[in-house]
Design a protein around this motif. Sequence first.
Motif, PDB file in Angstrom:
ATOM      1  N   ASN A 164     -10.505  -4.451 -11.611  1.00 23.54           N
ATOM      2  CA  ASN A 164      -9.139  -4.067 -12.369  1.00 23.54           C
ATOM      3  C   ASN A 164      -8.622  -2.477 -11.943  1.00 23.54           C
ATOM      4  OD1 ASN A 164      -7.039  -4.796 -14.402  1.00 23.54           O
ATOM      5  ND2 ASN A 164      -7.989  -3.185 -15.478  1.00 23.54           N
ATOM      6  N   SER A 165      -9.652  -1.745 -11.830  1.00 18.12           N
ATOM      7  CA  SER A 165      -9.262  -0.234 -11.660  1.00 18.12           C
ATOM      8  C   SER A 165      -8.927  -0.142 -10.155  1.00 18.12           C
ATOM      9  CB  SER A 165     -10.539   0.602 -12.109  1.00 18.12           C
ATOM     10  OG  SER A 165     -10.900   0.746 -13.413  1.00 18.12           O
ATOM     11  N   SER A 166      -9.468  -0.881  -9.429  1.00 19.35           N
ATOM     12  CA  SER A 166      -8.942  -0.761  -7.960  1.00 19.35           C
ATOM     13  C   SER A 166      -7.504  -1.386  -7.938  1.00 19.35           C
ATOM     14  CB  SER A 166      -9.802  -1.860  -7.188  1.00 19.35           C
ATOM     15  OG  SER A 166      -9.371  -1.686  -5.722  1.00 19.35           O
ATOM     16  N   PHE A 167      -7.141  -2.257  -8.666  1.00 24.54           N
ATOM     17  CA  PHE A 167      -5.745  -2.968  -8.688  1.00 24.54           C
ATOM     18  C   PHE A 167      -5.049  -1.723  -9.403  1.00 24.54           C
ATOM     19  CE2 PHE A 167      -2.522  -4.904 -10.970  1.00 24.54           C
ATOM     20  CZ  PHE A 167      -1.428  -5.585  -9.885  1.00 24.54           C
ATOM     21  N   CYS A 168      -5.333  -1.376 -10.610  1.00 26.24           N
ATOM     22  CA  CYS A 168      -4.566  -0.077 -11.166  1.00 26.24           C
ATOM     23  C   CYS A 168      -4.434   0.967 -10.370  1.00 26.24           C
ATOM     24  CB  CYS A 168      -5.118   0.065 -12.510  1.00 26.24           C
ATOM     25  SG  CYS A 168      -5.004  -1.287 -13.498  1.00 26.24           S
ATOM     26  N   TRP A 169      -5.310   1.419  -9.504  1.00 30.20           N
ATOM     27  CA  TRP A 169      -5.257   2.357  -8.876  1.00 30.20           C
ATOM     28  C   TRP A 169      -4.134   2.391  -7.470  1.00 30.20           C
ATOM     29  CZ3 TRP A 169      -5.774   7.255  -9.998  1.00 30.20           C
ATOM     30  CH2 TRP A 169      -6.801   7.796 -10.749  1.00 30.20           C
ATOM     31  N   ALA A 170      -3.999   1.179  -7.091  1.00 26.12           N
ATOM     32  CA  ALA A 170      -3.332   0.661  -5.878  1.00 26.12           C
ATOM     33  C   ALA A 170      -1.608   1.015  -6.701  1.00 26.12           C
ATOM     34  CB  ALA A 170      -3.345  -0.398  -5.471  1.00 26.12           C
ATOM     35  N   MET A 171      -1.650   0.406  -7.729  1.00 29.44           N
ATOM     36  CA  MET A 171      -0.284   0.361  -8.324  1.00 29.44           C
ATOM     37  C   MET A 171       0.191   2.051  -8.872  1.00 29.44           C
ATOM     38  SD  MET A 171       0.534  -2.853  -8.322  1.00 29.44           S
ATOM     39  CE  MET A 171       2.011  -2.872  -9.698  1.00 29.44           C
ATOM     40  N   LEU A 172      -0.733   2.731  -9.362  1.00 32.88           N
ATOM     41  CA  LEU A 172      -0.436   4.056  -9.907  1.00 32.88           C
ATOM     42  C   LEU A 172      -0.424   4.965  -8.642  1.00 32.88           C
ATOM     43  CD1 LEU A 172      -3.329   4.333 -12.486  1.00 32.88           C
ATOM     44  CD2 LEU A 172      -0.666   4.520 -12.731  1.00 32.88           C
ATOM     45  N   LEU A 173      -1.008   4.648  -7.355  1.00 37.31           N
ATOM     46  CA  LEU A 173      -0.808   5.522  -6.132  1.00 37.31           C
ATOM     47  C   LEU A 173       0.751   5.257  -5.486  1.00 37.31           C
ATOM     48  CD1 LEU A 173      -4.415   5.564  -4.592  1.00 37.31           C
ATOM     49  CD2 LEU A 173      -3.054   7.414  -5.683  1.00 37.31           C
ATOM     50  N   ASN A 174       1.037   3.926  -5.777  1.00 32.83           N
ATOM     51  CA  ASN A 174       2.244   3.696  -5.289  1.00 32.83           C
ATOM     52  C   ASN A 174       3.426   4.467  -6.141  1.00 32.83           C
ATOM     53  OD1 ASN A 174       4.203   2.092  -3.388  1.00 32.83           O
ATOM     54  ND2 ASN A 174       4.734   1.209  -5.212  1.00 32.83           N
ATOM     55  N   GLY A 175       2.958   4.248  -7.531  1.00 32.15           N
ATOM     56  CA  GLY A 175       4.163   5.092  -8.537  1.00 32.15           C
ATOM     57  C   GLY A 175       4.067   6.723  -8.107  1.00 32.15           C
ATOM     58  N   LEU A 176       2.934   7.061  -7.608  1.00 36.16           N
ATOM     59  CA  LEU A 176       2.892   8.511  -7.274  1.00 36.16           C
ATOM     60  C   LEU A 176       3.727   8.990  -6.029  1.00 36.16           C
ATOM     61  CD1 LEU A 176       1.643  11.457  -7.073  1.00 36.16           C
ATOM     62  CD2 LEU A 176      -0.386  10.296  -5.748  1.00 36.16           C
ATOM     63  N   LYS A 177       3.707   7.871  -5.020  1.00 37.49           N
ATOM     64  CA  LYS A 177       4.554   7.984  -3.721  1.00 37.49           C
ATOM     65  C   LYS A 177       6.043   7.937  -4.269  1.00 37.49           C
ATOM     66  CE  LYS A 177       5.467   5.606   0.381  1.00 37.49           C
ATOM     67  NZ  LYS A 177       5.310   6.375   1.525  1.00 37.49           N
ATOM     68  N   ASN A 178       6.353   6.893  -5.233  1.00 37.03           N
ATOM     69  CA  ASN A 178       7.631   7.069  -5.549  1.00 37.03           C
ATOM     70  C   ASN A 178       8.205   8.232  -6.460  1.00 37.03           C
ATOM     71  OD1 ASN A 178       8.441   4.610  -4.194  1.00 37.03           O
ATOM     72  ND2 ASN A 178       7.432   3.553  -6.060  1.00 37.03           N
ATOM     73  N   TYR A 179       7.121   8.789  -7.091  1.00 33.40           N
ATOM     74  CA  TYR A 179       7.615   9.829  -7.935  1.00 33.40           C
ATOM     75  C   TYR A 179       7.693  11.223  -6.984  1.00 33.40           C
ATOM     76  CZ  TYR A 179       6.641  14.166 -10.833  1.00 33.40           C
ATOM     77  OH  TYR A 179       6.621  15.223 -11.462  1.00 33.40           O
ATOM     78  N   ILE A 180       6.935  11.436  -5.961  1.00 32.17           N
ATOM     79  CA  ILE A 180       7.033  12.354  -4.895  1.00 32.17           C
ATOM     80  C   ILE A 180       8.259  12.164  -4.220  1.00 32.17           C
ATOM     81  CG2 ILE A 180       5.982  13.684  -3.130  1.00 32.17           C
ATOM     82  CD1 ILE A 180       3.300  13.088  -4.394  1.00 32.17           C
ATOM     83  N   GLU A 181       8.462  10.949  -3.609  1.00 39.80           N
ATOM     84  CA  GLU A 181       9.576  10.999  -2.643  1.00 39.80           C
ATOM     85  C   GLU A 181      11.012  10.845  -3.160  1.00 39.80           C
ATOM     86  OE1 GLU A 181       6.900   8.757   1.047  1.00 39.80           O
ATOM     87  OE2 GLU A 181       8.310   7.549  -0.030  1.00 39.80           O
ATOM     88  N   ASN A 182      10.774  10.029  -4.317  1.00 38.38           N
ATOM     89  CA  ASN A 182      12.059   9.700  -4.963  1.00 38.38           C
ATOM     90  C   ASN A 182      12.494  10.234  -6.375  1.00 38.38           C
ATOM     91  OD1 ASN A 182      12.711   8.177  -2.696  1.00 38.38           O
ATOM     92  ND2 ASN A 182      11.470   6.597  -3.368  1.00 38.38           N
ATOM     93  N   GLY A 183      11.428  11.072  -6.918  1.00 41.06           N
ATOM     94  CA  GLY A 183      11.526  11.702  -8.327  1.00 41.06           C
ATOM     95  C   GLY A 183      11.661  10.596  -9.314  1.00 41.06           C
TER      96      GLY A 183
END
Length: 142
Positions: free
Chosen positions: A114-133
Amino acid sequence: MENRILFDLYINASKEKVFDAFSLPKHLDNWWTLKSSGKPELNTVYNLNFTDQYDWYAKVSKVKQNDVFFLKITEASSDWMPTTFGIELEESNNGTLLKFSHSDWQHNNHEFRNSSFCWAMLLNGLKNYIENGIIIPFSDRN
């Protein structure tokens, strides 16, 4: 065999911007934690608060400004003890390659998967946060 979560992610931003977004509480709270505290300095303690029930602590185990940042969990749910997670950053033609790892899992169980799945989702959120605010409200994060 060690259980470890690994992800590589290209982010269209400088290493400094990616490092800050992963290590500074003012940014962590926009993509991961509900509220956090700490400084990216060796042996500094971070408070990673998600709810009253999930009020965790970690210590900076490795840090090199704009290159490497790792936290070793010191207080959390038993499955997360004594794991270590963090990033290594490399410059690339596409901005920055973020190499994420979360190691020292004791069991390949539901929490690990479950943590592996959550990290994938969270890191995608990190990418969207950095690139698009884009800031995803805490209640909508997985």
